[in-house]
Write an enzyme that holds these catalytic residues in place. Structure first.
Site, PDB file in Angstrom:
ATOM      1  N   LYS A  25      15.779  53.531  -1.489  1.00  0.00           N
ATOM      2  CA  LYS A  25      15.735  53.124  -0.080  1.00  0.00           C
ATOM      3  C   LYS A  25      16.474  54.134   0.803  1.00  0.00           C
ATOM      4  O   LYS A  25      15.950  54.569   1.826  1.00  0.00           O
ATOM      5  CB  LYS A  25      16.385  51.730   0.015  1.00  0.00           C
ATOM      6  N   ARG A  30      16.126  58.632   4.795  1.00  0.00           N
ATOM      7  CA  ARG A  30      16.559  59.991   5.160  1.00  0.00           C
ATOM      8  C   ARG A  30      15.399  60.976   5.131  1.00  0.00           C
ATOM      9  O   ARG A  30      15.342  61.902   5.942  1.00  0.00           O
ATOM     10  CB  ARG A  30      17.689  60.435   4.227  1.00  0.00           C
ATOM     11  N   GLY A  97      19.811  47.381   8.628  1.00  0.00           N
ATOM     12  CA  GLY A  97      21.004  47.980   9.219  1.00  0.00           C
ATOM     13  C   GLY A  97      20.939  49.497   9.157  1.00  0.00           C
ATOM     14  O   GLY A  97      21.433  50.196  10.050  1.00  0.00           O
ATOM     15  N   ARG A 125      25.397  41.621  12.498  1.00  0.00           N
ATOM     16  CA  ARG A 125      26.161  42.598  11.717  1.00  0.00           C
ATOM     17  C   ARG A 125      26.927  43.550  12.635  1.00  0.00           C
ATOM     18  O   ARG A 125      26.495  43.836  13.741  1.00  0.00           O
ATOM     19  CB  ARG A 125      25.218  43.337  10.757  1.00  0.00           C
ATOM     20  N   SER A 174      31.180  54.685   5.454  1.00  0.00           N
ATOM     21  CA  SER A 174      29.811  54.166   5.534  1.00  0.00           C
ATOM     22  C   SER A 174      28.819  55.309   5.573  1.00  0.00           C
ATOM     23  O   SER A 174      28.867  56.157   6.462  1.00  0.00           O
ATOM     24  CB  SER A 174      29.678  53.309   6.804  1.00  0.00           C
ATOM     25  N   GLN A 176      25.782  55.009   6.294  1.00  0.00           N
ATOM     26  CA  GLN A 176      24.926  54.817   7.473  1.00  0.00           C
ATOM     27  C   GLN A 176      25.581  55.404   8.718  1.00  0.00           C
ATOM     28  O   GLN A 176      24.947  56.123   9.488  1.00  0.00           O
ATOM     29  CB  GLN A 176      24.674  53.324   7.690  1.00  0.00           C
ATOM     30  N   ASP A 320      26.416  47.694  -3.069  1.00  0.00           N
ATOM     31  CA  ASP A 320      25.117  47.022  -3.194  1.00  0.00           C
ATOM     32  C   ASP A 320      24.883  46.435  -4.588  1.00  0.00           C
ATOM     33  O   ASP A 320      23.980  45.620  -4.776  1.00  0.00           O
ATOM     34  CB  ASP A 320      23.975  48.007  -2.877  1.00  0.00           C
ATOM     35  N   ARG A 351      27.856  37.959   1.339  1.00  0.00           N
ATOM     36  CA  ARG A 351      27.606  37.931  -0.113  1.00  0.00           C
ATOM     37  C   ARG A 351      28.758  37.329  -0.903  1.00  0.00           C
ATOM     38  O   ARG A 351      28.540  36.867  -2.029  1.00  0.00           O
ATOM     39  CB  ARG A 351      27.243  39.333  -0.630  1.00  0.00           C
TER      40      ARG A 351
END
Ligand code: S3P
Length: 434
Positions: A25, A30, A97, A125, A174, A176, A320, A351
């Site tokens: 993913k 990317r 996200g 989020r 992060s 992201q 994850d 979670r």
């Protein structure tokens, strides 16, 4: 999202044979971004099939990038970032996200306004973690909600501004957010230096370096980037280790299993879950077959094994995999402690809470803490549970159910569409093989 569906698993099924899982993913997002930024034709095969990746693809279509979807390949004709056009309407990032945070970094440098929206889960989020560092480069970006309490959430409203490179210290490690800053830094004057409190996944640095972008890794917490472009490319996206983790755990905890997972991304920052499982007694072999655009790729072999409890500290590269590891811990002898995992509360579901609640339905005792979990190993039994709309909770509970005698039901199964729409079919096929 479509109507709620159930996945019915009649368990105690050993898994056998070979599987090639969907494209990673993170690499898929990317690769789409890099292809859209490049000037020329790029070809992407084995792109991750999940809805999150589709959101990023469609965002670039909305920005005027030419994307052709064929049976087994995607062709992206980029004309450089300056050719991107103002979108006709808000860009809907769905549950993703990654799409929202990364695109924010790209759009803050474009000379037009844009708005990024998301579904109910994504709209809760935290976004201040990306808004604040982008503002340090001069970006015009606002969230909704109360930023003084880190309450900034989607929709994000962006005014195109010219950006000035600087040194930015991120509050959260992060991949992201770091990527958002890299995308802003490629458009900013001067140099942008991004410093993280701890190492996060490094796929952007690896891919963009392989494509000739002016990006430099100073150390595992510091990345430097200056204004520049990328060359077009061809990529065959390797399988997603975070999806592979579910099969690795499934084969480990189901007696009689023996699996080979082929063509997987073997970035060392994504394989921390293998170390944790080995420390618990798992029988896993990892074989590298070489590198593709800066990333190691190979296969993972796994055989069923008895497990004992362990303790581990969470970090961004393993975050994850915690739902899958919690299932492994449910079969281990003893209690497994997972610490430093507060980030789990702001994923696609909370979670820490959803692992505790759903594992309890299978008779697994989990003690939730503010920033972690203790999973008490025992003798789980079949149950009916729900994914809470979270793809990784859906797959983790399916793996648990697969190891147990009797019938289990996983409700809100449709959430797997976010990363692995064919997970049930692959699990059933491997369970049917002799
Ligand atoms: C990702 C980084 C992680 C991860 C997410 C994908 C990425 O999120 O949980 O699934 O592709 O860089 P954070 O960067 O928010 O920790």
């Amino acid at each position: 999202m479509t109507a709620s569906r159930e996945f019915v698993v009649v368990g105690a099924r050993p898994l056998r044979g070979r599987v090639r899982i969907p494209g990673d993913k993170g690499i898929s997002h990317r690769a789409l971004i890099a292809a859209a930024l490049a000037d020329g034709v790029s070809t992407i095969t084995h792109l991750g099939p999940g809805d999150d990746v589709v959101r990023t693809r469609d965002a670039f279509v909305a920005l005027g990038v030419d994307v052709k979807v064929e049976a087994d390949a995607l062709t992206v004709t980029g004309r450089g970032i300056d050719a991107m056009k103002a979108p006709a309407s808000d860009i809907d990032c769905g549950n993703s996200g990654t799409t929202m945070r990364m695109l924010a970094g790209l759009l803050v440098g474009r000379p037009f306004p844009s708005v990024l929206t998301g579904d109910a889960s994504l709209s809760q989020r935290p976004m201040q973690r990306v808004i604040a560092p982008l503002r340090a480069l001069g970006a015009g970006i606002d969230g909704s909600g109360d930023p003084s309490r880190d309450g900034s959430v989607a929709p994000l409203s962006i005014r195109g501004e010219s950006l000035v490179g600087t040194r930015v210290e991120l509050e959260v490690a992060s991949g992201q957010v770091k990527t958002a800053l890299v995308l802003a830094g490629l458009q900013a004057s001067g140099t942008t230096e991004i410093v993280e409190p701890a190492a996060s996944r490094d796929h952007t640095e690896r891919l963009f370096t392989a494509l000739g972008a002016p990006i430099e890794r100073i150390d595992d917490r510091t990345t430097r980037v200056s204004v520049g472009t990328l060359r077009p490319f061809t990529i065959d996206v390797p399988g997603d280790p975070s999806s592979a983790a579910f099969f690795v755990v499934a084969a480990t905890v189901t007696p009689g299993s023996e699996l080979l997972i082929e063509d997987v991304l073997l970035n060392p920052g994504r394989l921390a879950f293998v170390d944790v499982l080995r420390a618990m007694g798992a029988d896993i072999s990892v074989v590298s077959h070489g590198e593709h655009l800066g990333e190691p790729v190979g296969s993972i072999g796994v055989r069923a094994a008895g497990l004992h409890a362990t303790s581990f500290e969470c970090s961004e590269p393993i975050i994850d995999e915690v739902p899958a590891l919690a299932v492994a811990a449910a079969f281990a002898n003893g209690s497994t402690e997972i610490t430093n995992a507060g980030e789990l509360r702001v994923k696609e579901s909370n979670r820490i809470a959803t692992i505790e609640q759903e594992l309890a339905k299978f008779g697994v005792v989990v003690d939730a803490a503010a920033d972690g979990l203790v999973v008490h190993g025992g003798h789980p039994h079949a149950a009916t549970c729900t994914s809470h709309g979270d793809h990784r909770i859906a797959m983790a509970t399916a793996v648990l159910a697969n190891a147990l005698a009797g019938e289990s039901r996983i409700q809100e199964w449709e959430s797997v569409a976010v990363s692995y729409p064919e997970f049930a079919q692959d699990l059933d096929r491997l369970a049917a093989a002799k």
